[in-house]
Design an enzyme around this catalytic site. Sequence first.
Site, PDB file in Angstrom:
ATOM      1  N   ASP A  16       0.822  -1.208   0.000  1.00 31.17           N
ATOM      2  CA  ASP A  16       0.000   0.000   0.000  1.00 31.17           C
ATOM      3  C   ASP A  16       0.857   1.259   0.000  1.00 31.17           C
ATOM      4  O   ASP A  16       1.807   1.388   0.787  1.00 31.17           O
ATOM      5  CB  ASP A  16      -0.901  -0.017   1.235  1.00 31.17           C
ATOM      6  CG  ASP A  16      -1.741   1.229   1.370  1.00 31.17           C
ATOM      7  OD1 ASP A  16      -2.648   1.406   0.546  1.00 31.17           O
ATOM      8  OD2 ASP A  16      -1.471   2.029   2.285  1.00 31.17           O
ATOM      9  N   GLU A  39       1.410  -0.056  -4.942  1.00 30.64           N
ATOM     10  CA  GLU A  39       0.604   1.145  -5.154  1.00 30.64           C
ATOM     11  C   GLU A  39       1.574   2.304  -4.998  1.00 30.64           C
ATOM     12  O   GLU A  39       2.174   2.475  -3.938  1.00 30.64           O
ATOM     13  CB  GLU A  39      -0.520   1.281  -4.137  1.00 30.64           C
ATOM     14  CG  GLU A  39      -1.356   2.543  -4.401  1.00 30.64           C
ATOM     15  CD  GLU A  39      -2.253   2.932  -3.242  1.00 30.64           C
ATOM     16  OE1 GLU A  39      -3.222   3.660  -3.492  1.00 30.64           O
ATOM     17  OE2 GLU A  39      -1.980   2.540  -2.097  1.00 30.64           O
TER      18      GLU A  39
END
Length: 605
Positions: free
Chosen positions: A262, A297
């Site tokens: 993330d 990401e």
Amino acid sequence: MQRIHHMPFGAAVTPEGVRFALWAPTAQDVRIVLDGTEHAMMAEDGGWFRLIASGARPGSRYGYRIDGELIVPDPASRLQPDDVHGLSEVTDPASYAWTDTDWTGRPWEETVLYEVHIGTATPEGTYGGLMAKLESLRDLGITAIELMPIAEFPGRRNWGYDGVLPFAPDAAYGRPDDLKRLIDHAHRLGMMVFLDVVYNHFGPSGNYLHAYAASFFTERHQTPWGGGINVDGDESRTVREFFVHNALYWLEEFHIDGLRFDAVHAISDDSEPHFIEELASRIRQAVPDRQVHLVLENEANQARWLERRQDAKPRLHTAQWADDIHNAWHALLTGESEGYYEDYADQPLARLGRALAEGFAYQGEPSAHKGGRTRGEPSSHLPPSAFVSFLQNHDQIGNRAFGERLSHLVPADRLALARAIFLLSPHIPLLFMGEEWAASAPFQFFVDYEDEPDLATAVREGRRNEFKQFKAFASLEASMRVPDPTDRATFERSKLDWSERDREPHRIVLDQTRQLLEMRRTFIVPLTASGFRGSRHQGHSTNALDILWTFDAGSLRLLANFGGEPLKDHVDDTVKIIWASPGVDLSATLSLPSWAAIIMKVASR
């Protein structure tokens, strides 16, 4: 077969008893509270405290008393049955007998990801509940489920990005063995399992590291959540090891096939090698005999992490979430221009064309949304499989005020066109749970801070203030319409209703998705697996997409018309039509009406 990841942290069952190890460099004294009794722990060099307790066993409850006062859970706890503020539980990873002995994964090019939030994906909201849905997902054409973060978070309801104990699968969804059964069953069905992990921050409740390991954090780097994780300063070696071992723990002890990291752009590191590089390198070295896939990401669009070796395999990370593809699609389909869509609404079709052909729409150009700062690196040399493409995901739905899906915002025929292009493009596709049948349930932002009313109020007000920058919510009255994330009803509204799959119009969308995924398996995967040669976005007209991706086994061409007038082209006998919109004239002189497309395989020359 048993699987155990050995690490220097936490509780480990040994023949002599249970070994407990805590890194507490800013504590003077640490005692373990074990099944109601306290024992002194041996202080060792480097800020470590250790003890082997002969009387401890699986099921024992324990915590650490810091400097005679606060009792904290184990930061490397494998199970938190009483939530983030409770005692940890000793578990024995060897107690689960795996049946997937021969499973080594699947090639990346075969991946069709299905992003899932465990708590809202099924009525049960458990690992077992999702396990019962896997066979139908497999039959649809899904080859991998991607679990949103499951690290222990406060309360019973959370997206997972507020986790504070990254080694403990959240007890709200079941016990660790229940998660292992889910993964084991997926592998028996030929499906991979990915996990979203968060290494850029800890949540606001239940993070006790500041009390005994203040050097875990640094004020030299700031993030949207406060001081950064210390991966490059004094005592950062142990911090880096904590997260490296966490990644290996999921891959080895839980036999996970891939990790999604993330918001790595929020991990600041001024050292060499960068933490992102070391993390991937360590994983590649530790797990050389399996097909493990690492996905980023990364808002910064850094192609450097996605480079390929001479044999075309990833050097470090396998792929990145392709936000540019999504954002351009969204601006084109909805006409929205606020927030980060500002960077795409000026010329959505051109942005989309570049992103489809080259991965990133922004490759060093200034971003209006970021005040003119440049963003991105050249990416046209990377294969399409270096990008995970999507029309929707948890962020893009849930970060809307009301959590609406595209099927609530876009006419069905236009969404069907986007769905076909998305699933038949050579990028790796990701569907958000329920997207395959245009689920009616929204996916709204929810948390559970029932025992912390001040924090609940702060989150509720913060959520409403977040949307005041948008015209529709600028007034106090309008902002009060934003759903309360602390209300259980917000969570309940977000649960999928699987019975919709059998009703119109949802059944039509489900059938379309199934047919498109079968076309993908038959025509697209053999191309992408054959080796990438290059791509180009051809200048056909300002209202058209004309993209050619070339592979060793042939080329794939997308021709789409978004203008008001029909688009003419020519088709010869070297072309095999894979898919075409209704109403397309498929004679030698091709004619595409408005909002229509054709996808063709072009033979190698």
